[in-house]
Design a protein around this motif. Structure first.
Motif, mmCIF file in Angstrom:
data_model
loop_
_atom_site.group_PDB
_atom_site.id
_atom_site.type_symbol
_atom_site.label_atom_id
_atom_site.label_comp_id
_atom_site.label_asym_id
_atom_site.label_seq_id
_atom_site.Cartn_x
_atom_site.Cartn_y
_atom_site.Cartn_z
ATOM 1 N N ASP A 1 -2.486 10.125 -1.901
ATOM 2 C CA ASP A 1 -3.204 9.494 -3.007
ATOM 3 C C ASP A 1 -3.092 7.973 -2.946
ATOM 4 O O ASP A 1 -4.029 7.245 -3.263
ATOM 5 N N VAL A 2 -1.953 7.477 -2.514
ATOM 6 C CA VAL A 2 -1.720 6.039 -2.443
ATOM 7 C C VAL A 2 -2.514 5.406 -1.305
ATOM 8 O O VAL A 2 -3.016 4.289 -1.431
ATOM 9 N N SER A 3 -2.643 6.136 -0.206
ATOM 10 C CA SER A 3 -3.300 5.549 0.961
ATOM 11 C C SER A 3 -4.743 5.153 0.675
ATOM 12 O O SER A 3 -5.296 4.295 1.352
ATOM 13 N N LYS A 4 -5.345 5.736 -0.342
ATOM 14 C CA LYS A 4 -6.710 5.371 -0.720
ATOM 15 C C LYS A 4 -6.768 4.007 -1.402
ATOM 16 O O LYS A 4 -7.821 3.408 -1.512
ATOM 17 N N GLN A 5 -5.626 3.521 -1.886
ATOM 18 C CA GLN A 5 -5.567 2.257 -2.617
ATOM 19 C C GLN A 5 -5.024 1.107 -1.783
ATOM 20 O O GLN A 5 -4.950 -0.013 -2.270
ATOM 21 N N THR A 6 -4.642 1.350 -0.548
ATOM 22 C CA THR A 6 -3.911 0.336 0.212
ATOM 23 C C THR A 6 -4.688 -0.953 0.432
ATOM 24 O O THR A 6 -4.087 -2.010 0.564
ATOM 25 N N GLU A 7 -5.999 -0.884 0.464
ATOM 26 C CA GLU A 7 -6.775 -2.112 0.656
ATOM 27 C C GLU A 7 -6.633 -3.046 -0.545
ATOM 28 O O GLU A 7 -6.921 -4.236 -0.452
ATOM 29 N N GLU A 8 -6.172 -2.510 -1.668
ATOM 30 C CA GLU A 8 -5.931 -3.330 -2.855
ATOM 31 C C GLU A 8 -4.527 -3.952 -2.834
ATOM 32 O O GLU A 8 -4.229 -4.810 -3.656
ATOM 33 N N TRP A 9 -3.695 -3.493 -1.924
ATOM 34 C CA TRP A 9 -2.325 -3.987 -1.852
ATOM 35 C C TRP A 9 -2.305 -5.418 -1.332
ATOM 36 O O TRP A 9 -3.134 -5.805 -0.497
ATOM 37 N N ARG A 10 -1.328 -6.159 -1.753
ATOM 38 C CA ARG A 10 -1.128 -7.511 -1.241
ATOM 39 C C ARG A 10 -0.686 -7.442 0.215
ATOM 40 O O ARG A 10 0.273 -6.760 0.540
ATOM 41 N N GLU A 11 -1.402 -8.144 1.073
ATOM 42 C CA GLU A 11 -1.073 -8.297 2.498
ATOM 43 C C GLU A 11 -0.873 -6.961 3.224
ATOM 44 O O GLU A 11 0.063 -6.805 4.009
ATOM 45 N N PHE A 12 -1.781 -6.021 2.995
ATOM 46 C CA PHE A 12 -1.614 -4.717 3.623
ATOM 47 C C PHE A 12 -1.651 -4.798 5.153
ATOM 48 O O PHE A 12 -0.917 -4.082 5.824
ATOM 49 N N LYS A 13 -2.473 -5.667 5.695
ATOM 50 C CA LYS A 13 -2.510 -5.811 7.166
ATOM 51 C C LYS A 13 -1.150 -6.280 7.688
ATOM 52 O O LYS A 13 -0.698 -5.839 8.736
#
Length: 183
Positions: free
Chosen positions: A112-124
């Motif tokens: 469920d979290v992996s769908k939101q990772t692009e919203e995370w700070r500095e995910f790359k």
């Protein structure tokens, strides 16, 4: 005999609002499949997406109860309270890498979290620092499909949560009157 070069630590962060049997099963699965040597449970201090949470100390204490039987391989961290402010995964990872340069860190996330990772700070940057282990949710998952949102709603409705959380967490919630109001 092969000697490990470093301890592999799974960083398992989340709201843990409350910690439930699905969270426990994730730790057991990671350890049983030898994906990590240890799991560090990291309750967030202030949720980066503004979720309302039970007080940090209550969630930390419930984690101690939920994962207590896995002592020695699962540890509960207060790092995000120590760091203060809004909890961002990148900051926590960098902190751990700085403190424990000889450890190998992996980030544990739910499907469920992996769908939101692009919203995370500095995910790359996170992906460049640590390997990510994504635990699938749903009927094809090896983990019980339990939701903290569902647990909180059951409590608000006066329904029992046996089988959703450990007995100790259930007693803690009742003793501290948690989740009776909308959180």
């Amino acid at each position: 005999m092969k000697v490990k070069s470093s301890i592999r630590v799974g960083i398992f962060g989340g709201s843990f609002n409350p910690p439930h049997v699905g969270h426990e099963a994730i730790c057991e699965w990671l350890l049983a499949n030898e994906l990590v040597d240890e799991v560090w449970i990291v309750p967030c201090y202030i949720h980066p997406f503004g979720k309302q949470l039970a007080p940090f100390d209550d969630r930390y204490n419930m984690c101690s109860f939920a994962f207590g039987r896995l002592k020695g391989r699962v540890f509960i961290s207060r790092v995000e309270k120590y760091l203060g402010g809004t909890s961002h995964t990148i900051r926590t990872i960098k902190h751990f890498i700085e403190l424990y340069p000889n450890y190998s860190f992996l980030l544990v996330t739910g499907g469920d979290v992996s769908k939101q990772t692009e919203e995370w700070r500095e995910f790359k940057k996170i992906k460049s620092l640590v390997k990510i282990i994504t635990i699938p949710r749903g009927p094809k998952s090896p983990i019980p499909d339990v939701s903290a949102t569902e647990i909180r709603e059951r409590i608000r409705q006066g329904k029992g949560i046996k089988g959703y959380v450990s007995k100790e967490v259930d007693l803690y919630i009742k003793a501290h009157g948690l989740y009776r109001d909308k959180i």
